[in-house]
Each structure stands twice: as structure tokens, then as C-alpha cells.
Scaffold this active site. Structure first.
Site, PDB file in Angstrom:
ATOM      1  N   GLY A  17       0.792  -1.230   0.000  1.00 29.48           N
ATOM      2  CA  GLY A  17       0.000   0.000   0.000  1.00 29.48           C
ATOM      3  C   GLY A  17       0.823   1.279   0.000  1.00 29.48           C
ATOM      4  O   GLY A  17       0.368   2.303   0.502  1.00 29.48           O
ATOM      5  N   MET A  95      -4.160  -7.134  -6.914  1.00 34.52           N
ATOM      6  CA  MET A  95      -3.645  -8.209  -7.748  1.00 34.52           C
ATOM      7  C   MET A  95      -4.705  -9.284  -8.011  1.00 34.52           C
ATOM      8  O   MET A  95      -4.480 -10.471  -7.810  1.00 34.52           O
ATOM      9  CB  MET A  95      -2.397  -8.823  -7.100  1.00 34.52           C
ATOM     10  N   ILE A  97      -7.706 -10.130 -11.082  1.00 29.45           N
ATOM     11  CA  ILE A  97      -8.284  -9.689 -12.349  1.00 29.45           C
ATOM     12  C   ILE A  97      -9.795  -9.553 -12.185  1.00 29.45           C
ATOM     13  O   ILE A  97     -10.460 -10.436 -11.647  1.00 29.45           O
ATOM     14  CB  ILE A  97      -7.941 -10.704 -13.463  1.00 29.45           C
ATOM     15  N   HIS A 114       0.239   0.385 -13.559  1.00 27.82           N
ATOM     16  CA  HIS A 114       0.958  -0.830 -13.948  1.00 27.82           C
ATOM     17  C   HIS A 114       2.446  -0.513 -14.014  1.00 27.82           C
ATOM     18  O   HIS A 114       2.845   0.477 -14.654  1.00 27.82           O
ATOM     19  CB  HIS A 114       0.461  -1.335 -15.308  1.00 27.82           C
ATOM     20  N   THR A 146     -10.129  -1.327 -18.690  1.00 24.39           N
ATOM     21  CA  THR A 146     -11.160  -1.875 -19.574  1.00 24.39           C
ATOM     22  C   THR A 146     -11.123  -3.390 -19.427  1.00 24.39           C
ATOM     23  O   THR A 146     -10.359  -3.926 -18.623  1.00 24.39           O
ATOM     24  CB  THR A 146     -10.909  -1.479 -21.044  1.00 24.39           C
ATOM     25  N   LEU A 149      -6.927  -6.821 -20.162  1.00 22.48           N
ATOM     26  CA  LEU A 149      -5.966  -6.673 -19.073  1.00 22.48           C
ATOM     27  C   LEU A 149      -4.767  -5.797 -19.475  1.00 22.48           C
ATOM     28  O   LEU A 149      -4.113  -6.069 -20.483  1.00 22.48           O
ATOM     29  CB  LEU A 149      -5.473  -8.065 -18.640  1.00 22.48           C
ATOM     30  N   ASP A 150      -4.490  -4.779 -18.662  1.00 23.93           N
ATOM     31  CA  ASP A 150      -3.339  -3.883 -18.856  1.00 23.93           C
ATOM     32  C   ASP A 150      -3.345  -3.197 -20.223  1.00 23.93           C
ATOM     33  O   ASP A 150      -2.295  -2.776 -20.716  1.00 23.93           O
ATOM     34  CB  ASP A 150      -2.004  -4.643 -18.676  1.00 23.93           C
ATOM     35  N   GLN A 176       8.664   2.736  -8.111  1.00 25.93           N
ATOM     36  CA  GLN A 176       7.627   3.073  -7.130  1.00 25.93           C
ATOM     37  C   GLN A 176       7.693   4.549  -6.723  1.00 25.93           C
ATOM     38  O   GLN A 176       6.655   5.176  -6.522  1.00 25.93           O
ATOM     39  CB  GLN A 176       7.745   2.174  -5.902  1.00 25.93           C
ATOM     40  N   GLU A 179       5.824   6.257  -9.223  1.00 28.75           N
ATOM     41  CA  GLU A 179       4.383   5.951  -9.095  1.00 28.75           C
ATOM     42  C   GLU A 179       3.722   6.851  -8.060  1.00 28.75           C
ATOM     43  O   GLU A 179       2.601   7.319  -8.258  1.00 28.75           O
ATOM     44  CB  GLU A 179       4.187   4.484  -8.682  1.00 28.75           C
TER      45      GLU A 179
HETATM   46  C1  GAR Z   1       2.888  -1.130  -7.583  1.00 30.61           C
HETATM   47  O1  GAR Z   1       4.219  -0.987  -7.984  1.00 30.61           O
HETATM   48  C2  GAR Z   1       1.976  -1.319  -8.773  1.00 30.61           C
HETATM   49  O2  GAR Z   1       2.462  -0.734  -9.929  1.00 30.61           O
HETATM   50  C3  GAR Z   1       1.941  -2.803  -8.912  1.00 30.61           C
HETATM   51  O3  GAR Z   1       1.949  -3.303  -7.607  1.00 30.61           O
HETATM   52  C4  GAR Z   1       2.699  -2.419  -6.788  1.00 30.61           C
HETATM   53  C5  GAR Z   1       1.932  -2.218  -5.498  1.00 30.61           C
HETATM   54  O4  GAR Z   1       2.709  -1.543  -4.560  1.00 30.61           O
HETATM   55  N1  GAR Z   1       0.787  -3.215  -9.624  1.00 30.61           N
HETATM   56  C6  GAR Z   1       0.728  -4.282 -10.416  1.00 30.61           C
HETATM   57  O5  GAR Z   1       1.666  -5.028 -10.587  1.00 30.61           O
HETATM   58  C7  GAR Z   1      -0.603  -4.488 -11.082  1.00 30.61           C
HETATM   59  N2  GAR Z   1      -0.527  -5.589 -11.993  1.00 30.61           N
HETATM   60  P1  GAR Z   1       2.061  -0.883  -3.264  1.00 30.61           P
HETATM   61  O6  GAR Z   1       1.165  -1.925  -2.620  1.00 30.61           O
HETATM   62  O7  GAR Z   1       3.230  -0.556  -2.398  1.00 30.61           O
HETATM   63  O8  GAR Z   1       1.306   0.324  -3.717  1.00 30.61           O
END
Ligand code: GAR
Length: 219
Positions: A17, A95, A97, A114, A146, A149-150, A176, A179
Site C-alpha cells: 500500500g 492483484m 483480475i 501498472h 477496460t 488486461l493492462d 515506485q 508511481e
Molecule cells: C505497484 O508498484 C503497482 O504498480 C503494482 O503493484 C505495486 C503495489 O505496490 N501493480 C501491479 O503489478 C498491477 N498488476 P504498493 O502496494 O506498495 O502500492
């Protein structure tokens, strides 16, 4: 800050998270005008649930084990979300689908992040796959969800270089960090009405986005 038209969001998580934390921090410091109505996890041990509780946000858990079938899981998830009537669903490391039925129900109102420069590297284990492929550039993509997927319309990308001695975990940490900047910004664009999903595409300020916006600071 809080006004009657404020968008209310549900954030869906499965793990640590850190992206959720970025939303909590941005909503708190006022850079994101969004109300986080609930955090929903499909795993009871997700650390993100602790982050949500610490921030005083309602939490829900719809456990994978209770609903092994995708359709039943999504019905339970939709019923749980209905209690909060969110105007936006934010998948933040969620995680599992989602079914087409679920996605259609919330069409144009689901964001995902992603960890790759989509359309490159959809799916799992992106950081290792990027290193193995000898890529020099990697990053993360915020897109509308949509049924494919991805592959939903992209909105915003943040890039990071791949360094010669990178490991998947070092690369992941840099991705991250990006992100945590781009995801709250994309949500802010949606919350302010500047970003829309229309005719299966992303639109920003009334213009169709043929390519995602590249993050370079404030938008
Ligand atoms: C993130 O890096 C996100 O991009 C990835 O999971 C991580 C979650 O990190 N998402 C995927 O791989 C989706 N397929 P977080 O729990 O620390 O936010």
C-alpha cells in the site's frame, strides 16, 4: 479542499500500500482534492489496511478464499463498494483480475497503475523482465481499466532509466518513487474533471490522448 462536489474514491489494494499512502498524503496536504471513502483489500494481511486504519479511513476485506470464482468475488466486491457509492475506483497494487461485468458496471471510473511503460510488459514480474530484455528505459503507467488486461487507454507515464547493475528490487524501488508522484496526479486530473473516459479513450482538457502524458513534474 472539501466541497460538495468532491469526488469520493475507493482504493483497492492487495499488499504493502505505498501507493495508497501516497494518496493519503496527497489528500491530507491538499494537493489532491479527493475523499478516500474506503480501502478494500482482497487479502486480510495486506499492510495497506493498517495504513488506512491509521489514517482513519474505513476498511473492508473481500477475501480471495471466500470467493474462489471470479464472478462471485466481483459480486461481493461490487456489493461492498455500493455501501460507499464511490465515483472513482483506484486499483493500487490490487492483484486480482476483474470480470468484464464488473468493469462495465464501473466503466470509465476505474484507474490502475501498472509497473511498466505500457504497451510494453503487461502482466507480472515486469522489473525482472525489463532487465532480462536489456531495456534501458522503464517506468510506470496510469491507465483506465477496460476488459482487456493492462490494455485500457493510457493516461500518464513516468520513466526511469535502467542502470547497468540494476536488480529487480532496486529498479522496483525507483519505479515506485515515480508511481507515488504520477498516481495522485492522475487521480487529481479525474477529480477536477479535466480527465475523462469517452468512446473507449482517455481525454484530457477536451482533447483525446493519443499518447499518454509523460510526467515531468506538475501538470
Ligand atoms: C505497484 O508498484 C503497482 O504498480 C503494482 O503493484 C505495486 C503495489 O505496490 N501493480 C501491479 O503489478 C498491477 N498488476 P504498493 O502496494 O506498495 O502500492
Amino acid at each position: 479542499m472539501g466541497n460538495s462536489k468532491q469526488v469520493s474514491a475507493a482504493i483497492l489494494i492487495s499488499g504493502n500500500g505505498t501507493n495508497l499512502q501516497a494518496f493519503i498524503d496527497a489528500a491530507r496536504d491538499g494537493s489532491l482534492d479527493l475523499r478516500i471513502a474506503v480501502v478494500v483489500s482482497n487479502r486480510p494481511d495486506a499492510y495497506g489496511l493498517v495504513r488506512a486504519r491509521d489514517a482513519g479511513i474505513a476498511t473492508e476485506c473481500v477475501r480471495n478464499e471466500d470467493y474462489p470464482e471470479r464472478a462471485a468475488f466481483d459480486t461481493a466486491l461490487a456489493d461492498t463498494l455500493a455501501k460507499y457509492a464511490p465515483g472513482l475506483l483506484i486499483l493500487a497494487g490490487f492483484m486480482r483480475i476483474l470480470t468484464g461485468r464488473f468493469v462495465r458496471r464501473f466503466e470509465g471510473k476505474i484507474l490502475n497503475i501498472h509497473p511498466a511503460l505500457l504497451p510494453k510488459f503487461p502482466g507480472l514480474n515486469t522489473h525482472q523482465r525489463v532487465i532480462d530484455a536489456g531495456e534501458t528505459l522503464h517506468g510506470s503507467t496510469v491507465h483506465f481499466v477496460t476488459e482487456d488486461l493492462d490494455a485500457g487507454p493510457r493516461i500518464l507515464q513516468g520513466r526511469v532509466p535502467v542502470l547497468a547493475d540494476d536488480t529487480a528490487s532496486r529498479l522496483s524501488a525507483r519505479v515506485q518513487a515515480v508511481e507515488h508522484k504520477i498516481y495522485p496526479q492522475a487521480a487529481a486530473l479525474f477529480a477536477s474533471g479535466r480527465l475523462e473516459f469517452k468512446d473507449g479513450e482517455s481525454w484530457l482538457d477536451g482533447a483525446r490522448l493519443d499518447e499518454p502524458v509523460q510526467y515531468a513534474g506538475e501538470l
